[in-house]
Design a protein around this motif. Structure first.
Motif, PDB file in Angstrom:
ATOM      1  N   PHE A  36     -10.424  -2.176   3.942  1.00  0.00           N
ATOM      2  CA  PHE A  36      -8.968  -2.301   3.803  1.00  0.00           C
ATOM      3  C   PHE A  36      -8.748  -2.436   2.243  1.00  0.00           C
ATOM      4  N   GLN A  37      -7.495  -2.225   2.020  1.00  0.00           N
ATOM      5  CA  GLN A  37      -7.024  -2.639   0.529  1.00  0.00           C
ATOM      6  C   GLN A  37      -7.383  -3.989  -0.110  1.00  0.00           C
ATOM      7  N   LEU A  38      -6.853  -4.866   1.009  1.00  0.00           N
ATOM      8  CA  LEU A  38      -7.286  -6.245   0.538  1.00  0.00           C
ATOM      9  C   LEU A  38      -8.279  -6.577   1.682  1.00  0.00           C
ATOM     10  N   SER A  69       8.385   3.794  10.934  1.00  0.00           N
ATOM     11  CA  SER A  69       9.388   3.025  10.134  1.00  0.00           C
ATOM     12  C   SER A  69       9.379   1.713  10.162  1.00  0.00           C
ATOM     13  N   PHE A  70       9.518   1.009   8.989  1.00  0.00           N
ATOM     14  CA  PHE A  70       9.829  -0.572   9.163  1.00  0.00           C
ATOM     15  C   PHE A  70      11.508  -0.885   8.701  1.00  0.00           C
ATOM     16  N   GLY A  71      12.269  -1.096   9.716  1.00  0.00           N
ATOM     17  CA  GLY A  71      13.600  -1.147   9.594  1.00  0.00           C
ATOM     18  C   GLY A  71      14.061   0.004   9.047  1.00  0.00           C
ATOM     19  N   GLY A  72      14.637   0.075   7.769  1.00  0.00           N
ATOM     20  CA  GLY A  72      15.382   1.336   7.706  1.00  0.00           C
ATOM     21  C   GLY A  72      14.323   2.450   6.833  1.00  0.00           C
ATOM     22  N   ILE A  73      13.246   1.878   6.605  1.00  0.00           N
ATOM     23  CA  ILE A  73      12.293   2.455   5.574  1.00  0.00           C
ATOM     24  C   ILE A  73      11.174   3.477   6.319  1.00  0.00           C
ATOM     25  N   LYS A  74      11.382   4.591   5.890  1.00  0.00           N
ATOM     26  CA  LYS A  74      10.284   5.528   6.622  1.00  0.00           C
ATOM     27  C   LYS A  74       9.055   5.470   6.018  1.00  0.00           C
ATOM     28  N   ALA A  75       8.126   4.755   6.384  1.00  0.00           N
ATOM     29  CA  ALA A  75       6.748   4.478   5.528  1.00  0.00           C
ATOM     30  C   ALA A  75       5.994   5.784   5.776  1.00  0.00           C
ATOM     31  N   VAL A  76       5.964   6.425   7.065  1.00  0.00           N
ATOM     32  CA  VAL A  76       5.203   7.674   7.515  1.00  0.00           C
ATOM     33  C   VAL A  76       6.106   8.592   8.212  1.00  0.00           C
ATOM     34  N   GLU A 119      -6.592   6.288  -3.345  1.00  0.00           N
ATOM     35  CA  GLU A 119      -7.257   5.540  -4.466  1.00  0.00           C
ATOM     36  C   GLU A 119      -6.255   5.744  -5.513  1.00  0.00           C
ATOM     37  N   HIS A 120      -5.924   4.782  -6.460  1.00  0.00           N
ATOM     38  CA  HIS A 120      -4.817   5.059  -7.523  1.00  0.00           C
ATOM     39  C   HIS A 120      -5.452   5.478  -8.873  1.00  0.00           C
ATOM     40  N   ASN A 121      -6.759   5.183  -8.850  1.00  0.00           N
ATOM     41  CA  ASN A 121      -7.558   5.636 -10.131  1.00  0.00           C
ATOM     42  C   ASN A 121      -7.738   7.202 -10.181  1.00  0.00           C
ATOM     43  N   ASP A 147      -9.635   2.343   1.654  1.00  0.00           N
ATOM     44  CA  ASP A 147      -8.484   2.213   1.063  1.00  0.00           C
ATOM     45  C   ASP A 147      -8.731   1.340  -0.258  1.00  0.00           C
ATOM     46  N   GLU A 148      -8.350   2.255  -1.303  1.00  0.00           N
ATOM     47  CA  GLU A 148      -8.642   1.717  -2.747  1.00  0.00           C
ATOM     48  C   GLU A 148     -10.003   1.126  -2.980  1.00  0.00           C
ATOM     49  N   PRO A 149     -10.929   1.664  -2.715  1.00  0.00           N
ATOM     50  CA  PRO A 149     -12.277   0.977  -3.080  1.00  0.00           C
ATOM     51  C   PRO A 149     -12.505   0.811  -4.463  1.00  0.00           C
ATOM     52  N   GLY A 154      -0.504   8.605  -4.264  1.00  0.00           N
ATOM     53  CA  GLY A 154       0.894   8.712  -4.026  1.00  0.00           C
ATOM     54  C   GLY A 154       1.281   7.301  -4.676  1.00  0.00           C
ATOM     55  N   PRO A 155       2.502   7.219  -5.176  1.00  0.00           N
ATOM     56  CA  PRO A 155       3.098   6.225  -5.724  1.00  0.00           C
ATOM     57  C   PRO A 155       2.770   5.005  -4.809  1.00  0.00           C
ATOM     58  N   ASN A 156       3.163   3.744  -5.397  1.00  0.00           N
ATOM     59  CA  ASN A 156       3.070   2.508  -4.528  1.00  0.00           C
ATOM     60  C   ASN A 156       4.203   2.715  -3.432  1.00  0.00           C
ATOM     61  N   GLY A 157       3.851   2.490  -2.184  1.00  0.00           N
ATOM     62  CA  GLY A 157       4.890   2.403  -1.163  1.00  0.00           C
ATOM     63  C   GLY A 157       5.106   3.668  -0.603  1.00  0.00           C
ATOM     64  N   ALA A 158       4.211   4.663  -0.983  1.00  0.00           N
ATOM     65  CA  ALA A 158       4.351   6.138  -0.507  1.00  0.00           C
ATOM     66  C   ALA A 158       3.898   6.110   1.062  1.00  0.00           C
ATOM     67  N   GLY A 159       3.027   5.069   1.643  1.00  0.00           N
ATOM     68  CA  GLY A 159       2.914   5.068   2.979  1.00  0.00           C
ATOM     69  C   GLY A 159       1.327   5.422   3.217  1.00  0.00           C
ATOM     70  N   LYS A 160       0.707   5.357   2.302  1.00  0.00           N
ATOM     71  CA  LYS A 160      -1.076   5.689   2.335  1.00  0.00           C
ATOM     72  C   LYS A 160      -1.684   4.626   3.108  1.00  0.00           C
ATOM     73  N   THR A 161      -1.437   3.170   2.785  1.00  0.00           N
ATOM     74  CA  THR A 161      -1.993   2.378   3.761  1.00  0.00           C
ATOM     75  C   THR A 161      -1.386   2.318   5.400  1.00  0.00           C
ATOM     76  N   THR A 162      -0.202   2.573   5.481  1.00  0.00           N
ATOM     77  CA  THR A 162       0.346   2.850   6.705  1.00  0.00           C
ATOM     78  C   THR A 162      -0.458   3.871   7.439  1.00  0.00           C
ATOM     79  N   PHE A 163      -0.497   4.910   6.776  1.00  0.00           N
ATOM     80  CA  PHE A 163      -1.032   6.159   7.378  1.00  0.00           C
ATOM     81  C   PHE A 163      -2.607   5.940   7.844  1.00  0.00           C
TER      82      PHE A 163
HETATM   83  N1  LIG Z   1       4.339  -4.496   7.852  1.00  0.00           N
HETATM   84  C1  LIG Z   1       5.403  -4.066   7.227  1.00  0.00           C
HETATM   85  N2  LIG Z   1       6.411  -4.490   7.351  1.00  0.00           N
HETATM   86  C2  LIG Z   1       7.574  -3.969   6.611  1.00  0.00           C
HETATM   87  N3  LIG Z   1       7.431  -3.003   5.676  1.00  0.00           N
HETATM   88  C3  LIG Z   1       6.304  -2.598   5.453  1.00  0.00           C
HETATM   89  C4  LIG Z   1       5.032  -3.054   6.248  1.00  0.00           C
HETATM   90  N4  LIG Z   1       3.971  -2.089   5.707  1.00  0.00           N
HETATM   91  C5  LIG Z   1       4.466  -1.513   5.025  1.00  0.00           C
HETATM   92  N5  LIG Z   1       5.827  -1.535   4.759  1.00  0.00           N
HETATM   93  C6  LIG Z   1       6.698  -0.608   3.940  1.00  0.00           C
HETATM   94  O1  LIG Z   1       6.179   0.738   4.149  1.00  0.00           O
HETATM   95  C7  LIG Z   1       6.015   1.460   2.967  1.00  0.00           C
HETATM   96  C8  LIG Z   1       4.734   1.932   2.854  1.00  0.00           C
HETATM   97  O2  LIG Z   1       3.948   0.828   2.504  1.00  0.00           O
HETATM   98  P1  LIG Z   1       2.330   1.342   2.486  1.00  0.00           P
HETATM   99  O3  LIG Z   1       1.655  -0.279   2.216  1.00  0.00           O
HETATM  100  O4  LIG Z   1       1.483   2.303   3.454  1.00  0.00           O
HETATM  101  O5  LIG Z   1       2.298   2.093   0.924  1.00  0.00           O
HETATM  102  P2  LIG Z   1       0.859   2.558   0.148  1.00  0.00           P
HETATM  103  O6  LIG Z   1       1.069   3.971  -0.102  1.00  0.00           O
HETATM  104  O7  LIG Z   1      -0.176   1.920   0.857  1.00  0.00           O
HETATM  105  O8  LIG Z   1       1.467   1.613  -1.179  1.00  0.00           O
HETATM  106  P3  LIG Z   1       0.442   0.818  -2.320  1.00  0.00           P
HETATM  107  O9  LIG Z   1      -0.087   2.051  -2.964  1.00  0.00           O
HETATM  108  O10 LIG Z   1       1.130   0.021  -3.027  1.00  0.00           O
HETATM  109  O11 LIG Z   1      -0.692   0.207  -1.734  1.00  0.00           O
HETATM  110  C9  LIG Z   1       6.545   0.664   1.829  1.00  0.00           C
HETATM  111  O12 LIG Z   1       7.819   0.767   1.694  1.00  0.00           O
HETATM  112  C10 LIG Z   1       6.352  -0.573   2.545  1.00  0.00           C
HETATM  113  O13 LIG Z   1       7.211  -1.736   1.933  1.00  0.00           O
END
Ligand SMILES: Nc1ncnc2c1ncn2[C@@H]1O[C@H](COP(=O)(O)OP(=O)(O)OP(=O)(O)O)[C@@H](O)[C@H]1O
Ligand SMILES: [Mg+2]
Length: 256
Positions: free
Chosen positions: A86-88, A14-21, A210-212, A178-180, A38-47
């Motif tokens: 990496f995505q970036l 989690s990041f603060g109150g947000i469950k990232a994964v 990948e979003h495509n 991550d998003e090649p 998964g949609p933007n912010g779904a947690g893919k990169t964090t995973f």
């Molecule tokens: N370092 C961080 N600090 C705070 N919040 C973060 C951090 N990294 C990710 N988050 C939050 O965790 C959630 C998941 O983010 P993540 O980047 O894993 O999503 P994603 O599925 O890869 O999105 P996208 O498709 O836009 O790349 C989001 O709500 C994001 O704002």
């Protein structure tokens, strides 16, 4: 059952109150080309960050074969055969394209013990073979003509290629992408997709975020869907295409 190469159990971040994964159980099978969508912010990169050691989970475990790699350092995980992009992109702008590749290659294939035994002579042979390999990879990816250019001179798409090249030079067993295809023109996207397919056919276990969706549907053997950190679907492309949870997750976030 088939061979599980990577498994996660009760993995949470989690990041603060947000469950990232928040994934209870998920495994990836040796040799299978799996996409994570998964949609933007779904947690893919964090995973990806959690399984490749770039972030520590709050709780839960990650297994690579029989090894528990939870909270292991990224370089250790890379040496075990799991390499990511990496995505970036994280290419070194102040190094040339060739230097970027030599640096990455020498990072993981670190047989410094052997090299110290055979000293200089073998060091030269080693460097030559690494350079040959770098040239071959660059030529395959159509960036061979940029070998001596600084990475900062590359276009966004070419940086993606360099990032891919840096992963491939390490002969990974598992490749996390991550998003090649993001920010890459349609022709180059086709080429990268063919390359990914070939790497998979060569036996590398590929997991791609990948979003495509069209590209994902075309090359994936399996698709895993995340939404708000959790696993909401897991199946073949045709199963995912008609899955109501998936359709809902995407339509629910239709502000893109
Ligand atoms: N370092 C961080 N600090 C705070 N919040 C973060 C951090 N990294 C990710 N988050 C939050 O965790 C959630 C998941 O983010 P993540 O980047 O894993 O999503 P994603 O599925 O890869 O999105 P996208 O498709 O836009 O790349 C989001 O709500 C994001 O704002
Ligand atoms: Mg992401």
């Amino acid at each position: 059952m088939l061979n599980n190469l990577i498994s996660v159990k009760n993995l949470k971040k989690s990041f603060g109150g947000i469950k990232a994964v928040d994934v209870q159980e998920l495994s990836f099978i040796e040799g299978e080309l799996t996409s994570i969508i998964g949609p933007n912010g779904a947690g893919k990169t964090t995973f990806f960050d959690l399984i490749s050691g770039f972030q520590n989970a709050d709780s839960g475990d990650v297994f690579l074969k029989a090894n528990n790699i939870s909270n292991s350092q990224p370089y250790k995980i890379a040496r075990m055969g799991m390499v990511r992009t990496f995505q970036l992109t994280k290419v070194f702008d102040r190094m040339t394209v060739m230097e970027n590749l030599l640096f990455s290659g020498s990072n993981v294939n670190n047989d410094s013990f052997l090299r110290s035994i055979f000293k200089l002579n073998s060091q030269k042979v080693y460097e030559k073979s690494l350079k040959d390999k770098a040239n071959e990879i660059m030529n395959n990816l159509n960036i061979g003509h940029m070998a001596d250019s600084y990475a900062r001179e590359l276009s966004g798409g070419q940086k993606k290629l360099l990032e891919l090249a840096r992963a491939i030079i390490n002969d990974p067993e598992i490749l996390l992408l991550d998003e090649p295809l993001a920010g890459v023109n349609p022709k180059l996207a086709e080429d990268i997709l063919s390359l990914i397919k070939k790497l998979s056919e060569d036996g590398i276990t590929v997991i791609m975020v990948e979003h495509n969706i069209e590209a994902v549907m075309k090359i994936s053997e399996r698709i895993v869907v995340l939404a708000e950190g959790s696993l909401i679907a897991d199946g073949s492309p045709s199963e995912i295409r008609t899955n109501n949870n998936v359709i809902e997750a995407y339509l629910g976030k239709s502000d893109e």
